[in-house]
Scaffold this motif. Structure first.
Motif, PDB file in Angstrom:
ATOM      1  N   PHE A 147       0.843  -1.200   0.000  1.00 18.23           N
ATOM      2  CA  PHE A 147       0.000   0.000   0.000  1.00 18.23           C
ATOM      3  C   PHE A 147       0.878   1.250   0.000  1.00 18.23           C
ATOM      4  CE2 PHE A 147      -3.626  -2.654   1.265  1.00 18.23           C
ATOM      5  CZ  PHE A 147      -4.682  -1.995   0.649  1.00 18.23           C
ATOM      6  N   LEU A 148       1.909   1.242   0.850  1.00 19.65           N
ATOM      7  CA  LEU A 148       2.800   2.397   0.929  1.00 19.65           C
ATOM      8  C   LEU A 148       3.564   2.603  -0.380  1.00 19.65           C
ATOM      9  CD1 LEU A 148       4.276   1.913   4.531  1.00 19.65           C
ATOM     10  CD2 LEU A 148       2.634   3.649   3.801  1.00 19.65           C
TER      11      LEU A 148
ATOM     12  N   GLY B 196       3.851   5.756  -3.292  1.00 18.38           N
ATOM     13  CA  GLY B 196       5.138   6.414  -3.436  1.00 18.38           C
ATOM     14  C   GLY B 196       5.892   6.633  -2.142  1.00 18.38           C
ATOM     15  N   LEU B 197       5.597   5.822  -1.119  1.00 14.90           N
ATOM     16  CA  LEU B 197       6.264   5.947   0.176  1.00 14.90           C
ATOM     17  C   LEU B 197       7.195   4.758   0.413  1.00 14.90           C
ATOM     18  CD1 LEU B 197       3.162   7.069   2.252  1.00 14.90           C
ATOM     19  CD2 LEU B 197       5.176   8.477   1.799  1.00 14.90           C
TER      20      LEU B 197
ATOM     21  N   VAL C 251      -2.330   9.379   3.915  1.00  7.26           N
ATOM     22  CA  VAL C 251      -3.192  10.576   3.871  1.00  7.26           C
ATOM     23  C   VAL C 251      -2.323  11.835   3.853  1.00  7.26           C
ATOM     24  CG1 VAL C 251      -4.900  11.926   5.141  1.00  7.26           C
ATOM     25  CG2 VAL C 251      -5.147   9.442   4.975  1.00  7.26           C
ATOM     26  N   ASP C 252      -1.296  11.871   4.687  1.00  3.73           N
ATOM     27  CA  ASP C 252      -0.397  13.010   4.751  1.00  3.73           C
ATOM     28  C   ASP C 252       0.299  13.219   3.401  1.00  3.73           C
ATOM     29  OD1 ASP C 252       1.138  15.035   6.443  1.00  3.73           O
ATOM     30  OD2 ASP C 252       2.777  13.814   5.659  1.00  3.73           O
ATOM     31  N   HIS C 253       0.718  12.114   2.780  1.00  4.95           N
ATOM     32  CA  HIS C 253       1.394  12.179   1.459  1.00  4.95           C
ATOM     33  C   HIS C 253       0.441  12.680   0.384  1.00  4.95           C
ATOM     34  CE1 HIS C 253       2.651  10.377  -2.435  1.00  4.95           C
ATOM     35  NE2 HIS C 253       3.847  10.767  -2.035  1.00  4.95           N
ATOM     36  N   ASP C 254      -0.806  12.193   0.405  1.00  4.44           N
ATOM     37  CA  ASP C 254      -1.785  12.577  -0.613  1.00  4.44           C
ATOM     38  C   ASP C 254      -2.157  14.051  -0.527  1.00  4.44           C
ATOM     39  OD1 ASP C 254      -1.737   9.971  -1.391  1.00  4.44           O
ATOM     40  OD2 ASP C 254      -3.727   9.447  -0.622  1.00  4.44           O
TER      41      ASP C 254
END
Length: 396
Positions: free
Chosen positions: A235-236, A240-241, A392-395
């Protein structure tokens, strides 16, 4: 890094102390572990309330709409994936039916009072509070979230005025004070980890987990391991994490969850770690993580599905694809409404099985080893919470 090393050393020291088998030492370790669990549970309730209220009041309900939708979407996706992995492993490993002599000798772990008290529908009804004090006293996280949402959105809709500013600043001040207390508690946590580790080590040495159920345990723990190290990292990666980076930063929270067996009690550590170590924006962390702690139960969904299938199988119920799919849905819905407290999944499964007349006495075999299962599940739940918050923070 220094804190992680200290925590791991505390873990080793505790394990050694637990294996010594000294009665008075075990009693002291149990006492210290209980103190730390209570302190974190004490801080968890105001952390949830203040985090949601201040986020909504400060940033407004409009700005949190996208955050909530993404949080809910990632929560459902990861929870469904966890249950699906558990169902797939159940088919592949195929736990066998226990001998009739074993089933007939099992003591019952249920009684009428317990079933009534833990009815899932009663749990849903309890979300709607009839007074403000009761949810706080009972630690009813869903009720508190409902109240926090109402107060936070109400504050965001109030026109700007001196009174609104005073209330908002007062809440923010209380939140800063709360996080100061949390940092103090975390500073002394190595002592708590020694106690938690010694407590677990003593249980293992005493043979608490000696008589496992083999394939069933392999399905449950195998599913948790796959979800933890394969599914959630995927998922990460898709967002892109770097999963290695995220996990390395969130190790303190995951370790804390492992020993407290309560994602709600671990919430203060999860939030502090996400903000300070992982670098998630404060407004995102303090909004997403309290919600995830309440509804993002990957490990619980897998446990409910696998255990329900196992118990029904012992009662002669044929385990078909239709049965697995039906209980996958039930498991996900049940897990979302489950409280993030120790043994929450166990008693919820007991209620579900009692409701359909399945042989709940089988859960008596699972109970002695549930400590280990609960630890792994809670660690997975907090790791999943961290992944959702990071995504969520990345998005956004």
């Amino acid at each position: 890094m220094k804190r992680t090393i200290i925590w791991i050393l505390a873990l080793v020291v505790g394990a050694v102390l637990g294996m010594l088998g000294i009665t008075w030492l075990d009693d002291v370790m149990n006492f210290i572990a209980t103190i730390y669990t209570r302190l974190f549970q004490l801080l968890a309730v105001p952390t949830i309330i203040l985090a949601v209220i201040t986020t909504l009041a400060t940033f407004g309900s409009k700005g949190t709409g996208k955050v909530f939708v993404r949080t809910l979407s990632y929560t459902l996706l990861t929870t469904i994936a966890a249950a699906a992995v558990g169902g797939l492993l159940y088919v592949v490993i195929a736990p066998s039916t226990l001998p009739e002599t074993v089933l007939s000798a099992l003591p019952s772990v249920s009684n009428e009072e317990t079933v009534v008290e833990l009815s899932y529908f009663d749990h849903l009804l309890s979300v709607i509070p009839n007074n403000i004090v009761k949810p706080v006293l009972e630690g009813n996280v869903l009720s508190l979230l409902l109240l926090a949402f109402a107060v936070g959105i109400g504050l965001s809709k109030l026109p700007d005025s001196e009174n609104k500013a005073v209330v908002t600043k007062g809440l923010l001040g209380l939140q800063e004070l709360l996080f100061l207390l949390i940092r103090w508690l975390i500073a002394t946590l190595p002592l708590g980890i020694v106690a938690f580790s010694a407590q677990l080590s003593a249980q293992v040495s005493a043979g608490v987990i000696a008589d496992s159920i083999g394939r069933y345990v392999l399905v449950v723990l195998g599913g948790n391991v796959i979800q933890f190290f394969v599914v959630l990292p995927l998922f990460l990666l898709l967002r892109g994490l770097n999963p290695v980076h995220v996990l390395s930063r969130m190790v303190p929270a995951v370790l804390m969850a492992l020993f407290t067996k309560s994602s709600a009690a671990t919430l203060p550590v999860t939030m502090e770690t996400a903000e300070e170590r992982l670098g998630i924006k404060r407004n995102i962390a303090r909004f997403v993580l309290p919600i995830c702690t309440t509804i993002n139960m990957n490990g619980c969904a897998a446990f409910i599905l696998v255990t329900s299938l196992f118990v029904m199988q012992q009662g002669g119920e044929p385990i078909t694809l239709g049965t697995i799919l039906l209980w996958l849905v039930i498991s996900v819905v049940s897990a979302v409404g489950n409280a993030g407290v120790p043994m929450g999944c166990y008693f919820l499964t007991l209620s579900l099985m009692s409701g359909i007349g399945a042989p709940v006495a089988v859960l008596g075999i699972i109970l002695p080893i549930y400590t280990i299962i609960d630890m792994v599940e809670t660690a997975e739940n907090v790791w999943s919470d961290s992944c959702v918050a990071a995504m969520v923070d990345h998005d956004l």
